[in-house]
Write a protein that holds these residues in place. Structure first.
Motif: not given
Lengths: 204, 360
Positions: A75-90
């Protein structure tokens, strides 16, 4: 009532949305990859609850699932997208990788791919466009969209999706959906644009 | 609103469970899982715990499974009723069923088989037992404790082909009902439950006709009518005379049977095996709405088993609409020789159903 989905393979590829699901089936076939089950987790806000129920699923521990790959649009920010996935994994009690494409060890191991890549804005269509951008039809694609803006005052968004769908409309046998286009061979799976994605899938 | 009675349940050495924990219980609970994983056994364990002051429950749960007759000699009790209660038939072990209560205490029941008789057996001059059927070692002992440090011990003995319980069981502190999958309610039972509700003046808390309209829209009136020496619940569906509910279909009997038991177990628990039996899929949503309202009205906890994905989905949707989602799905999974519990809360179950993932 259709039968509920079950986990059938120890290797799982979780993708965002129906279009992505339809794309990755022929993509994995073209790579000669078997034994990886593709799951559509829905939209970006649905990944966290999807993972939560996924690890409770009847076959999850029984098989067991040994590898999970998650693909999400930047989407607009690949780093935010990665952090969002990590949060879901956690939130689901799963291992969290340190960066995109890195493997987080554990049972299962996990790995994340951000589309089009970990440094660019965009979505799956951004990557698909990279693979077909040499096609002569693109001269007309951008000219057409510019003409639309001039005529209507409205810019079609997202831009990459508009360019990609316009490109599909230029094919000899129109396949407006990504999955059909993939099976029809319009997406140039041999393009080096897909090399990192292929590397990710092989790592599962 | 009061909390439901049980917060968690812990089972050891009972039926197929060496050890099983269900660490969270809601007001409404569904238990799913494959065949023979122990869904009914969980209900039986809770039933024993509810009636821990009454060891006769042991024979009752056998009858729920179709074992033993209502009256008459029991036969080889150890093989038929008692040893199958024990994990892997190991009667040398001890069954424990314990629960954490919402009041903050704990309730526990333990069952053991005594290996030696505590009274002599009379033998005739020919060496045969004077009381046929009496056998050494067939004593089932039940010990009940709670967090008030109350403790009671009961025994069941086989004497002369009959089960004898000592001491006389007392009443349990909170009510409980078991609705078997195999045994529909008798017309007399339904009439008795209906009558108890009328007597306690709580029938006005339920609009039973409206509830049963979900199955039979033509129903306009219910009444208990004596007939042939017994009373039955009759319904008016617009014919020239009223008919017993048993003639109006399995669905109507199922719904009224469940609702009347919930209403007759205020502050207690209703256990339902294969809750979806007799119900068409189209009424499942309304059925769960009815259960939710009745359980809240009477502060009754419901723990039910199911094989049906539709049943689970309709329950989730019904409780999601009501705003106060007090429902959990528990799946029992066999992992090697053990059985483990997986519990879905609202978020996880909603995501699974939305993704059309298997949950049973």
């Amino acid at each position: 009532m259709p039968k509920p989905r079950v986990i059938q393979s120890p290797k799982q590829l979780l993708v965002e949305g129906r279009d992505a699901e339809a794309f990755f089936h022929p993509f994995l076939e073209s790579m000669g990859v078997s034994g990886v089950q593709i799951q559509n987790y829905g939209g970006i806000d649905e990944l966290a609850p999807f993972l939560k129920q996924f690890v409770l699923s009847p076959q999850y521990r029984h098989l067991p699932v040994v590898s999970i790959g998650i693909i999400r649009d930047a989407e607009r920010n690949p780093q935010d997208a990665f952090r969002s996935v990590c949060s879901a994994l956690r939130g689901a009690g799963l291992p969290v990788p340190s960066k995109p494409l890195a493997l987080a060890a554990g049972l299962p191991q996990t790995c994340v791919y951000i589309l089009p890549d970990e440094e660019s804005q965009g979505m799956i269509e951004t990557l698909l466009l990279r693979a077909v951008s040499d096609d002569p039809a693109f001269e007309c694609v951008d000219e057409y969209l510019e003409c639309v803006v001039q005529a209507t005052g409205v810019e079609p968004r997202p831009r990459d999706k508009a360019r990609f769908l316009t490109f599909l409309a230029s094919r000899p046998n129109i396949k407006p959906l990504t999955g059909y286009a993939a099976r029809a061979g319009y997406l140039n799976f041999s393009s080096p644009a897909y090399d990192r994605l292929k590397e990710f899938i092989r790592s599962l | 609103m009061d909390k439901p009675v049980l917060e968690s349940i812990h089972i050891q050495n009972f039926r197929c469970f060496e050890h099983l924990d269900i660490n969270r219980l809601a007001r409404i609970n569904l238990i799913a899982g494959r065949n023979s994983v122990g869904k009914t056994a969980v209900l039986e364990a809770i039933f024993l715990l509810l009636g821990a002051e009454n060891i006769g429950r042991v024979a009752k749960i056998g009858r729920f499974r179709g074992l033993g007759g209502r009256n008459g000699p029991v036969g080889d009790v150890l093989d038929l009723l008692w040893s199958p209660l024990f994990y892997q038939l190991r009667t040398a072990g001890r069954i424990e069923v314990a629960a954490d209560l919402s009041t903050g205490g704990e309730r526990k029941v333990e069952l053991t088989v005594a290996t030696a008789p505590s009274r002599p057996l009379a033998v005739g001059s020919d060496g045969e037992l004077l009381k046929p059927g009496a056998t050494a070692g067939q004593v089932l002992r039940q010990r009940f404790t709670d967090s008030n440090h109350d403790e009671s011990t009961f025994e069941v003995r086989l004497i002369g082909g009959e089960l004898h319980i000592q001491p006389v069981p007392s009443t349990q502190p909170f009510p409980g009902h078991f609705i078997s999958a195999r045994r529909p309610p008798s017309p007399e039972e339904l009439a008795a439950l209906f009558g108890q509700l009328v007597r306690s003046k709580r029938v006005r808390d339920l609009d039973l006709v409206k509830i049963l309209n979900i199955v039979e829209p033509r129903l306009t009136q219910l009444d208990v009518i004596p007939s042939g020496g017994a009373s039955m619940v009759y319904g008016d569906i617009g014919l020239k005379q009223m008919l017993p509910l048993s003639l109006l279909g399995d669905g109507i009997e199922r719904v009224i049977g469940v609702v009347l038991r919930i209403a007759n177990a205020p502050g207690g628990i209703v256990l339902i095996d294969e809750v979806e039996n007799g119900l068409h899929h189209s009424i499942l949503s309304d059925f769960w709405q009815v259960i939710d309202r009745a359980a809240q009205t009477f502060n009754t906890q419901v723990i039910a088993t199911t094989h049906s994905y539709e049943c689970i989905r309709e329950a989730h949707q019904a409780f999601s609409q009501n705003g106060d989602y007090d429902f959990l799905l528990h799946r029992l999974d066999r992992v090697g020789d053990q059985v483990e519990t997986v519990t879905y809360d609202q978020e996880a179950l909603g995501a699974a159903l939305k993704a059309e993932f298997e949950v049973r």
